[in-house]
Scaffold this active site. Structure first.
Site, short mmCIF file in Angstrom:
data_model
loop_
_atom_site.label_atom_id
_atom_site.label_comp_id
_atom_site.label_asym_id
_atom_site.label_seq_id
_atom_site.Cartn_x
_atom_site.Cartn_y
_atom_site.Cartn_z
N HIS A 29 21.81 54.14 -74.20
CA HIS A 29 23.12 54.48 -73.63
C HIS A 29 22.94 55.49 -72.51
O HIS A 29 21.95 56.24 -72.46
CB HIS A 29 24.08 55.01 -74.70
N CYS A 30 23.88 55.46 -71.57
CA CYS A 30 23.90 56.45 -70.50
C CYS A 30 25.14 57.33 -70.71
O CYS A 30 25.59 57.50 -71.85
CB CYS A 30 23.89 55.78 -69.13
N MET A 31 25.72 57.85 -69.65
CA MET A 31 26.87 58.73 -69.79
C MET A 31 28.08 58.02 -70.36
O MET A 31 28.84 58.60 -71.14
CB MET A 31 27.23 59.30 -68.41
N THR A 32 28.28 56.76 -70.01
CA THR A 32 29.52 56.07 -70.38
C THR A 32 29.31 54.72 -71.05
O THR A 32 30.24 54.17 -71.61
CB THR A 32 30.39 55.83 -69.13
N ARG A 33 28.09 54.15 -71.00
CA ARG A 33 27.89 52.77 -71.41
C ARG A 33 26.86 52.63 -72.52
O ARG A 33 25.83 53.30 -72.51
CB ARG A 33 27.44 51.92 -70.21
#
Length: 510
Positions: A29-33
């Protein structure tokens, strides 16, 4: 419902819709996804996923990406990983039946969602070039570092505020250590992630990159100059780790298996280390210095014009996948100056998107489905999560996407103008945007001035995006097509549109 139960319920709702545990190859995962590597893309039910309450949208790229928003994604991902492990242990088949999707709320919302999905698919095909695939690999190296950059950046901002106020003088040195420790060793983390991404042994990449930050390099001379710890920064670490991967792979092919465990790591560190010390550190240091000098020159001389271009073109860069090339540049500026002056300007693209969405809301008073989509996606847009508004509203409509870019251009021009006047506005970390960037702001003036300039840029983006879209974002045909009353919905419409397949129809005219 307890927070843990809510996050697990979200993960449990997503898992069968992506083909079950056996269909999931990788999870990140990244910041939002939530980013998933899937074995069989045909097993995914896109529309049912979009109907999951916590899901803001989906994006197809080299991985299948489910937009959950900041904070939520970091809590849902561990639950999703646990469910996948449990599913694999129980030998769950990849073709689990997905629950039936709820009925569509309206034709117009469905049409926008379908057009957005088609545009995403076309963008994915266009982005599958060797250069853009390389940029994605670079992004995969730096994205895992973003949480630490954010945490340390906020602590640095808090420490700076306390120092300026003269408060808690016994605590500020400890805060400075917390804020600076990660940045002092960021080259090691970059080297580790680089080796992992390019198929080498991660710890060897980290070992070679650690040479760059070792204090003892001050005793070494290269190109007639004494080396300095950290010289070359993240660019040098990236280059050193890539070199280490190629040396390691060469050794694996030619070194006998009986000697591999001893010879391969030794030669990898030795050969890559010598090239790093007597070549890469100097070259990467010169490149890093040039990047910082150019960024300062651009905004000092280009000012409003440079900000206008950067703010206006950022959304198209995102659509083309070229924005990933900026990540090492941001990180290099943060290493050198303590903040990146480019991110607050680029963040204005999101402000233009928000303003455009508000104008669409008012221009389509009879289309309750699109208005409902905007209402659900707008809070995330204000916090810098723009995908639901982009793919669910502005991009499928055509003109509103262009007018959103105009809003971003004026917001970027506003911030750029103050940079030219000597009031730098920067961010101590990368990742957040919109209102979420306020805690990370820094500059060469007081915090109040920096915050005021950034807030002014957001207001300029909102206002210009709204006005440009309201007056120029709709043709007569577009209004006739979409400003129509819709049947009441029986189910909640997700941020990116309805869950069922729409009737075949030509895209809205621009």
């Amino acid at each position: 419902m307890a927070t843990e139960d809510k996050n697990r319920a979200t993960a449990a709702a997503i898992l069968p819709l992506v083909g079950g545990a056996a269909n999931v190859g990788s999870i990140a995962h990244c910041m939002t996804r939530l980013r998933l590597g899937l074995h069989d893309r045909s097993l995914v039910d896109d529309e049912a996923l979009k109907a999951v309450p916590a899901v803001m949208g989906v994006v197809e790229d080299d991985t299948y990406q489910i937009v959950l928003g900041p904070g939520t994604v970091a809590r849902v991902t561990p639950e999703f990983e646990r469910l996948v492990e449990e599913g694999r242990a129980a030998a769950t088949a990849p073709g689990e039946a997905a629950p039936p999707a709820p009925a569509s709320a309206s034709a117009s919302a469905d049409e926008l969602a379908a057009q957005g999905a088609a545009m995403k698919a076309a963008r994915k095909a266009k982005n599958a070039t060797p250069f853009k695939l390389f940029l994605r690999r670079i992004a995969n190296i730096f994205v895992p570092l973003i949480p630490a950059l954010i945490g340390c950046g906020i602590i640095a901002g808090l420490n700076g505020l306390l120092v300026n106020l003269g408060w808690l003088t016994s605590v500020t040195p400890a805060l400075a250590a917390m804020a600076s420790g990660f940045m002092a060793l960021i080259a090691v983390f970059v080297g580790y992630n680089t080796a992992k991404e390019f198929g080498g042994t991660p710890i060897l990449g980290g070992a070679v990159a650690a040479i760059i930050v070792f204090p003892g390099v001050t005793n070494i001379e290269a190109f007639g100059q004494k080396l300095a710890p950290g010289q070359g920064g993240v660019l040098g670490a990236l280059g050193a780790a890539v070199l280490a991967v190629y040396v390691e792979k060469w050794c694996r092919r030619w070194v006998p298996e009986a000697l591999d465990v001893l010879v391969t790591p030794t030669l990898t560190v030795l050969l890559s280390g010598l090239v790093t010390i007597f070549g890469l550190m100097y070259v990467a240091g010169e490149i890093s210095t040039a990047i910082g000098t150019f960024a300062d020159w651009l905004l000092s001389n280009g000012g409003a014009g440079a900000g206008f271009v950067l703010g206006g073109l950022f959304l198209p860069l995102v659509m083309l996948g070229l924005h990933q090339a900026l990540i090492p540049i941001h990180t290099t500026l943060i290493e050198q100056q303590g903040y990146t002056v480019l991110l607050p300007i680029l963040a204005m693209a999101g402000a233009g998107q928000v303003g455009a969405a508000m104008a669409v809301y008012f221009r389509l008073p009879r289309n309750q489905s699109i208005r409902r989509t905007i209402r659900s996606a707008l809070p995330a847009g204000l916090l810098g999560v723009g995908e639901p508004l982009i793919y669910g509203v502005s991009l499928p409509l055509g003109r509103p996407f262009i007018t959103a870019c105009v809003g971003g251009a004026f917001g970027g021009g506003f911030v750029g103008l103050f940079n030219q006047l000597g009031d730098k506005v920067g961010s101590t970390a990368i990742g957040p945007s919109g209102w979420a960037l306020f805690p990370l702001l820094d500059g060469n003036q007081g915090l109040g001035t920096t915050v005021a300039i950034y807030a002014g840029g957001l207001l300029a983006g909102y206002l210009t995006g709204f006005l440009a879209t309201y007056f120029f974002g709709f043709s007569k045909d577009l209004l006739a097509e979409f400003d129509v009353a819709q049947e009441p919905a029986e189910s909640t419409v997700p941020a990116t549109g309805g869950p069922t397949s729409p009737p075949t129809k030509e895209p809205a005219g621009v």
